[in-house]
Design a protein around this motif. Structure first.
Motif, PDB file in Angstrom:
ATOM      1  N   ALA A   1      -7.297  -8.560  65.673  1.00  0.00           N
ATOM      2  CA  ALA A   1      -6.665  -9.791  66.162  1.00  0.00           C
ATOM      3  C   ALA A   1      -5.308  -9.488  66.796  1.00  0.00           C
ATOM      4  N   LEU A   2      -4.550  -8.594  66.201  1.00  0.00           N
ATOM      5  CA  LEU A   2      -3.263  -8.198  66.787  1.00  0.00           C
ATOM      6  C   LEU A   2      -3.468  -7.503  68.128  1.00  0.00           C
TER       7      LEU A   2
ATOM      8  N   THR B   1       5.351 -14.377  70.875  1.00  0.00           N
ATOM      9  CA  THR B   1       5.484 -14.372  69.415  1.00  0.00           C
ATOM     10  C   THR B   1       4.103 -14.297  68.780  1.00  0.00           C
ATOM     11  N   ILE B   2       3.967 -13.427  67.792  1.00  0.00           N
ATOM     12  CA  ILE B   2       2.716 -13.292  67.039  1.00  0.00           C
ATOM     13  C   ILE B   2       3.070 -13.326  65.562  1.00  0.00           C
ATOM     14  N   GLU B   3       2.394 -14.172  64.811  1.00  0.00           N
ATOM     15  CA  GLU B   3       2.642 -14.291  63.385  1.00  0.00           C
ATOM     16  C   GLU B   3       1.391 -13.900  62.608  1.00  0.00           C
ATOM     17  N   VAL B   4       1.566 -13.023  61.629  1.00  0.00           N
ATOM     18  CA  VAL B   4       0.498 -12.657  60.702  1.00  0.00           C
ATOM     19  C   VAL B   4       0.848 -13.288  59.364  1.00  0.00           C
ATOM     20  N   ARG B   5      -0.039 -14.172  58.889  1.00  0.00           N
ATOM     21  CA  ARG B   5       0.226 -14.894  57.643  1.00  0.00           C
ATOM     22  C   ARG B   5      -0.859 -14.578  56.626  1.00  0.00           C
TER      23      ARG B   5
ATOM     24  N   ASP C   1       5.991  -4.359  65.990  1.00  0.00           N
ATOM     25  CA  ASP C   1       7.159  -5.098  66.458  1.00  0.00           C
ATOM     26  C   ASP C   1       8.136  -4.181  67.188  1.00  0.00           C
ATOM     27  N   ARG C   2       8.242  -2.938  66.708  1.00  0.00           N
ATOM     28  CA  ARG C   2       9.123  -1.972  67.377  1.00  0.00           C
ATOM     29  C   ARG C   2       8.509  -1.429  68.663  1.00  0.00           C
ATOM     30  N   ALA C   3       7.189  -1.341  68.718  1.00  0.00           N
ATOM     31  CA  ALA C   3       6.524  -0.708  69.866  1.00  0.00           C
ATOM     32  C   ALA C   3       6.305  -1.669  71.030  1.00  0.00           C
ATOM     33  N   TYR C   4       6.295  -2.972  70.778  1.00  0.00           N
ATOM     34  CA  TYR C   4       5.985  -3.940  71.827  1.00  0.00           C
ATOM     35  C   TYR C   4       7.168  -4.887  72.053  1.00  0.00           C
ATOM     36  N   ASP C   5       7.150  -5.525  73.220  1.00  0.00           N
ATOM     37  CA  ASP C   5       8.199  -6.484  73.544  1.00  0.00           C
ATOM     38  C   ASP C   5       8.040  -7.783  72.767  1.00  0.00           C
ATOM     39  N   ALA C   6       6.826  -8.122  72.379  1.00  0.00           N
ATOM     40  CA  ALA C   6       6.588  -9.361  71.646  1.00  0.00           C
ATOM     41  C   ALA C   6       7.260  -9.322  70.274  1.00  0.00           C
ATOM     42  N   ASP C   7       7.581 -10.505  69.763  1.00  0.00           N
ATOM     43  CA  ASP C   7       8.141 -10.650  68.421  1.00  0.00           C
ATOM     44  C   ASP C   7       6.969 -10.767  67.440  1.00  0.00           C
ATOM     45  N   VAL C   8       6.721  -9.721  66.674  1.00  0.00           N
ATOM     46  CA  VAL C   8       5.584  -9.689  65.747  1.00  0.00           C
ATOM     47  C   VAL C   8       6.123  -9.840  64.330  1.00  0.00           C
ATOM     48  N   ARG C   9       5.626 -10.836  63.597  1.00  0.00           N
ATOM     49  CA  ARG C   9       6.162 -11.153  62.278  1.00  0.00           C
ATOM     50  C   ARG C   9       5.058 -11.175  61.230  1.00  0.00           C
ATOM     51  N   PHE C  10       5.479 -10.964  59.976  1.00  0.00           N
ATOM     52  CA  PHE C  10       4.545 -11.051  58.847  1.00  0.00           C
ATOM     53  C   PHE C  10       5.152 -11.941  57.774  1.00  0.00           C
ATOM     54  N   THR C  11       4.349 -12.862  57.244  1.00  0.00           N
ATOM     55  CA  THR C  11       4.796 -13.690  56.125  1.00  0.00           C
ATOM     56  C   THR C  11       3.732 -13.683  55.047  1.00  0.00           C
ATOM     57  N   MET C  12       4.194 -13.709  53.798  1.00  0.00           N
ATOM     58  CA  MET C  12       3.304 -13.719  52.637  1.00  0.00           C
ATOM     59  C   MET C  12       3.680 -14.913  51.780  1.00  0.00           C
ATOM     60  N   ASP C  13       2.723 -15.798  51.556  1.00  0.00           N
ATOM     61  CA  ASP C  13       2.964 -16.982  50.743  1.00  0.00           C
ATOM     62  C   ASP C  13       2.253 -16.839  49.404  1.00  0.00           C
ATOM     63  N   GLY C  14       2.939 -17.240  48.327  1.00  0.00           N
ATOM     64  CA  GLY C  14       2.318 -17.188  47.013  1.00  0.00           C
ATOM     65  C   GLY C  14       2.410 -15.813  46.396  1.00  0.00           C
ATOM     66  N   GLY C  15       1.600 -15.603  45.358  1.00  0.00           N
ATOM     67  CA  GLY C  15       1.638 -14.355  44.601  1.00  0.00           C
ATOM     68  C   GLY C  15       0.842 -13.250  45.252  1.00  0.00           C
TER      69      GLY C  15
END
Length: 411
Positions: A325-326, A337-341, A292-306
């Motif tokens: 994939a990234l 925007t790229i989301e890693v879930r 996210d810091r190295a690229y212009d795109a908004d790269v996010r990570f979300t973790m659902d559950g335990g």
């Protein structure tokens, strides 16, 4: 004696923390006079419990817990001596956190503990309080009576001392109990040695990765930055007397800067945790933050559950698939925007990497690669990696609609 116990949830060396047993009976204990088959099963279960772990502190914890269950003891402890007359680790089962806080600091190598370290032989006592080595304990310390201690040895070296106290059944510890705990201690020594070797290997892997990155940064990025600096200096010198040539030099500066950025990003993509010691979720989160810091795109990570709990080799494969994939999303998709879930769902770990980029036609990519399903853009290698751990990879993509890479791995 001031040879007091302390407790053991995972904590740094030389620290302690509490685990409560609350006096419950442990069904895994080998009863006094048990049939040989039952005793063998109890020992086998205890050994298997220990060998499942690779962290040294976790191994110590499980050794103590398994020993207490094996011989039905109210209290158990394991001390790993250091070179300063104390213990690098001291892990205990059977004392609550509140009791521990009231007991005080870590024990020292004296009294009965010193005798066991010195003699390197088992000690089985009907009442420890009557022994010459007994020197008392803090007022908040549990009262110990019957006692069984054995050294954990690797050849002539004592890796630690393991001791039990206050067997739940009347009569104290027997000679058969001593033999059983000595046998268990021999297996514990192997588990401790393996855990130490594993942690040492992990440290060496981290050093090797740092050296690799240093070489790549020097060979690629550093040289381009050096050339960029020289070209910029030349452009500055030509600015007044030869503006046309200055423009050409500045164009070269731009090309060199772009090349250096591309090389740096390539190195970032190759970053890999030595062994995902922080777990899959934490490692993915850190990697996404770097991208996210190295690229212009908004790269996010979300973790659902335990927490996600996969075998270490499976986590490494999932991490590599996420990286691929990234890479595709950042290099080929022109995504904003790229989301890693990451989550658990229906008995499986699910990883999704979704982008809002230009998308592509998976069928066309397959045709360009000899009809190989999901071919091109690294998709074939991702599919092979997924199959290697019993997982399934799906690609949801179409031109102009973005891409979702979905991986499912059974728990």
């Amino acid at each position: 004696m001031d040879d007091h116990m302390v407790t053991g949830d995972p904590a740094p060396s030389g620290e302690r923390s509490g685990r409560r047993m609350d006096g419950e009976h442990r069904s895994g204990a080998a009863p006094c006079g048990a049939e040989p088959g039952a005793t063998l099963h109890a020992v086998s279960s205890a050994v298997l419990a220990v060998t499942r772990h690779l962290s040294v502190h976790e191994v110590l914890q499980v050794i103590v817990r398994a020993a207490a269950q094996l011989l039905d003891a109210r209290y158990a402890a394991l001390g790993v001596p250091d070179d300063q007359g104390s213990f690098a680790e001291f892990v205990v089962e059977g004392v609550s956190q509140e009791e521990w806080e009231a007991i005080g600091p870590l024990p020292r190598q004296h009294g009965m503990l010193a005798a066991m370290l010195r003699d390197k032989e088992p000690k089985r006592l009907a009442d420890i309080r009557r022994e010459a080595e007994f020197e008392g304990w803090p007022s908040a310390h549990p009262v110990l009576k019957d006692f069984l201690g054995v050294p954990i040895r690797d050849g002539d070296d004592v890796l630690g001392i393991l001791f039990l106290a206050n067997r739940r059944r009347p009569g104290g510890f027997t000679e058969a109990d001593e033999e059983l705990l000595t046998l268990f201690a021999a297996h514990a020594a192997i588990a401790m040695t393996n855990a130490r070797l594993y942690e040492r290997n992990r440290e060496l892997t981290v050093v090797a990765e740092r050296n690799r990155l240093a070489r790549e940064l020097h060979d690629a990025v550093a040289q381009k930055l050096f050339s960029l600096r020289l070209t910029a200096q030349a452009a500055a010198a030509l600015a007044e007397r030869d503006p046309a040539r200055c423009v050409r030099e500045l164009a070269q500066v731009e090309r060199l800067a772009a090349d250096a950025l591309a090389e740096l990003r390539a190195v970032i993509f190759e970053l890999r945790p030595a062994d995902l010691a922080d777990g899959l979720a934490a490692s993915l989160r850190k990697h996404v933050e770097v991208l996210d810091r190295a690229y212009d795109a908004d790269v996010r990570f979300t973790m659902d559950g335990g927490a996600v709990a996969l075998p270490e080799e499976h986590e490494a494969v999932v991490f590599r698939i996420a990286q691929e994939a990234l890479y595709n999303a950042l290099r080929h998709a022109s995504a904003r925007t790229i989301e890693v879930r990451l989550r658990t769902e229906d008995g499986a770990v699910v990883l999704e990497v979704a982008d809002d980029g230009v998308g592509f036609d998976p069928g066309a990519a397959s045709a360009k690669n000899g009809g190989e399903p999901h071919g091109g853009l690294g998709l074939a290698s991702m599919r092979d990696r997924a199959l290697s751990i019993g997982g399934a990879l799906a690609i949801d993509a179409a031109p102009g609609t973005g891409t979702v890479v979905r991986l499912e791995v059974p728990l």
